[in-house]
Design a protein around this motif. Structure first.
Motif, short mmCIF file in Angstrom:
data_model
loop_
_atom_site.label_atom_id
_atom_site.label_comp_id
_atom_site.label_asym_id
_atom_site.label_seq_id
_atom_site.Cartn_x
_atom_site.Cartn_y
_atom_site.Cartn_z
N ALA A 37 0.95 -1.28 0.11
CA ALA A 37 -0.14 0.08 -0.22
C ALA A 37 0.81 1.39 -0.19
O ALA A 37 0.36 2.30 -0.22
N LEU A 38 2.04 1.27 0.41
CA LEU A 38 3.14 2.41 0.21
C LEU A 38 3.17 2.74 -1.10
O LEU A 38 3.56 3.93 -1.28
N GLY A 39 2.91 1.78 -2.19
CA GLY A 39 3.41 2.24 -3.52
C GLY A 39 4.83 2.42 -3.84
O GLY A 39 5.34 2.92 -5.06
N LEU A 40 5.74 1.55 -3.04
CA LEU A 40 7.03 1.71 -3.24
C LEU A 40 7.69 0.45 -3.26
O LEU A 40 7.19 -0.54 -2.74
N THR A 41 8.82 0.21 -3.98
CA THR A 41 9.80 -0.79 -4.17
C THR A 41 10.86 -0.47 -3.23
O THR A 41 11.25 -1.86 -2.28
N THR A 42 11.63 0.40 -3.21
CA THR A 42 12.75 0.76 -2.36
C THR A 42 12.61 2.04 -2.04
O THR A 42 11.60 2.91 -2.69
N LEU A 43 13.43 2.73 -1.15
CA LEU A 43 13.74 4.08 -0.91
C LEU A 43 14.72 4.91 -1.44
O LEU A 43 15.10 5.91 -1.35
N GLY A 44 15.05 3.83 -2.41
CA GLY A 44 16.50 4.51 -3.28
C GLY A 44 17.80 4.12 -2.54
O GLY A 44 17.57 3.57 -1.24
N ALA A 45 18.92 4.13 -3.24
CA ALA A 45 20.07 3.64 -2.60
C ALA A 45 20.32 4.59 -0.92
O ALA A 45 20.68 3.96 -0.13
N GLN A 46 20.36 5.80 -1.09
CA GLN A 46 20.57 6.65 -0.09
C GLN A 46 19.62 6.52 1.07
O GLN A 46 19.84 6.35 2.35
N GLY A 47 18.40 6.41 0.52
CA GLY A 47 17.23 6.30 1.45
C GLY A 47 16.83 5.00 2.36
O GLY A 47 16.64 5.06 3.34
N THR A 48 17.51 3.97 1.28
CA THR A 48 17.47 2.64 1.80
C THR A 48 18.58 2.55 3.00
O THR A 48 18.25 2.12 4.08
N ALA A 49 19.72 3.17 2.89
CA ALA A 49 20.73 3.21 3.79
C ALA A 49 20.30 3.97 5.01
O ALA A 49 20.54 3.37 6.31
N ASP A 50 19.64 5.30 5.01
CA ASP A 50 19.10 5.94 6.03
C ASP A 50 18.02 4.85 6.94
O ASP A 50 17.86 4.90 8.04
N LEU A 51 17.25 4.24 5.96
CA LEU A 51 16.22 3.42 6.55
C LEU A 51 16.78 2.19 7.37
O LEU A 51 16.65 1.94 8.46
N LEU A 52 17.88 1.43 6.81
CA LEU A 52 18.46 0.40 7.49
C LEU A 52 19.19 1.08 8.91
O LEU A 52 19.21 0.26 9.80
N ARG A 53 19.65 2.26 8.75
CA ARG A 53 20.18 2.96 10.10
C ARG A 53 19.22 3.03 11.08
O ARG A 53 19.59 2.75 12.28
N ALA A 54 18.03 3.79 10.60
CA ALA A 54 17.10 3.89 11.60
C ALA A 54 16.48 2.52 12.23
O ALA A 54 16.08 2.78 13.35
#
Length: 369
Positions: free
Chosen positions: A189-206
């Motif tokens: 339902a988010l309509g996303l596959t990833t948050l992009g390379a930098q966004g995914t790195a930030d997500l994994l950190r969080a």
């Protein structure tokens, strides 16, 4: 070069048509064809993979250069796109943004970067940017020569809101009971596959999944040690993994393969309570194994699949990272059968390390939790 290729020889690469972007050149092209060509040429020039592991790569770039005039064609294409950027929808605009020059001074005369920024702001105001386009536009603009300054404030705010919703939903995956499954099933339902390379790195950190290294991922599951508590089994203290472009995968074709590759290493203490209250312990160690997207999952001794994949554009149960994590659980289940674990219950303690050649999708991130 997708639908653009049949027209290359007709538009006069490096000539009046290709350079001018009108008449017998780019004027007859559809907006999607312009975007397709920009994306494909950009991927070829950078020697990078396309979405989900595909792409033109270095070979495509060399082939285009061998025909001569490829650079002139690209510049003409960018001038045509700058003039017709108002015809692009959000996803087409994101494809163009991914091909923006990353070196200051390169192709500045085309005016494409300011045109993309202006069109992005317009589509945001009109509410015509899909969630995936927001991520891809931010990624493309961040990678451009202008860097973070190229990201309009409205786009930055839209992305941050999406990232916050994504992180909040993924945190629920670690909750016990039905809340975890509900969170996983809500990801599409988010309509996303990833948050992009930098966004995914930030997500994994969080989410507490990013290792000490700036580009590492230390994957932890229920009962696994917190990052840094256990020295690597071979005595080093290296970052756990790269998000992209891992040298250790070169021998497996990590640069050229259309598949996503995942190198799996783990050193785990398996513990299970047996009948009578005694505990059995086993060491589960994997020094290095490469799994490929699309591969077959490990057998798990007849047990039901513990990890739940999510369909994000397509089913993600054969993603390389998902296969790697499933292999860890399959190994634990086999150990549980061997020791006769009471009720099938067991615990794991240790470290799992993944090296991946592509940014993990949100389904794989949820599996890491």
């Amino acid at each position: 070069l997708t639908s653009a290729l049949p027209r290359l020889s007709q538009s006069g690469i490096g000539g009046a048509g290709g350079g001018g972007g009108s008449g017998r050149g780019f004027g007859a092209w559809k907006p999607q064809e312009l975007a397709n060509a920009a994306w494909a040429l950009g991927r070829g020039a950078h020697g990078t993979d396309g979405a989900d592991g595909g792409g033109v790569g270095r070979e495509g770039a060399h082939a285009a250069a061998a025909k001569g005039g490829a650079e002139a064609f690209r510049r003409g294409l960018h001038r045509a796109l700058a003039a017709r950027v108002g015809e692009l929808n959000g996803l087409e605009l994101a494809m163009v943004a991914s091909a923006l020059p990353s070196v200051a001074g390169d192709d500045d005369e085309s005016g494409l970067l300011p045109a993309v920024i202006s069109r992005t702001s317009t589509l945001l105001v009109e509410g015509r940017l899909a969630s995936e386009a927001v991520v891809q536009l931010r990624e493309g603009l961040l990678a451009s020569a202008a860097g973070p300054a190229a990201v309009p404030p409205a786009l930055r705010e839209a992305f941050e809101a999406q990232a916050a919703r994504t992180a909040a939903l993924l945190r629920r995956v670690s909750e016990p009971g039905d809340a975890s499954q509900e969170a996983v099933r809500a990801l599409p339902a988010l309509g996303l596959t990833t948050l992009g390379a930098q966004g995914t790195a930030d997500l994994l950190r969080a989410l507490g999944l990013l290792a000490r290294g700036a580009n590492g991922v230390d994957v932890r599951g229920d009962g696994l040690e917190e990052e840094g508590e256990e020295e690597d089994e071979d005595g080093d203290d290296e970052p756990a993994a790269y998000l992209q472009g891992v040298p250790t995968l070169d021998e497996e074709g990590g640069d050229a393969s259309p598949q996503v590759l995942c190198s799996l290493r783990h050193h785990l203490l398996f513990s299970a309570e047996q009948e009578g209250g005694c505990w059995a312990h086993r060491t589960l160690s994997e020094p290095g194994r490469v799994l490929r997207s699309g591969g077959q999952p490990d057998g798990d001794g007849g047990s039901a699949l513990a990890l739940e994949p999510v369909t994000l554009r397509f089913a993600r149960d054969r993603d390389a990272e998902f296969l790697a994590l499933s292999a860890v659980l399959a190994s634990a289940r086999r150990a549980a059968q061997e020791v006769g674990a009471a009720g099938g219950g067991w615990k794991l303690h240790g470290t799992v390390r993944l090296h991946v050649t592509h940014t993990p999708c949100l389904s794989c991130v949820s599996a890491m939790l």
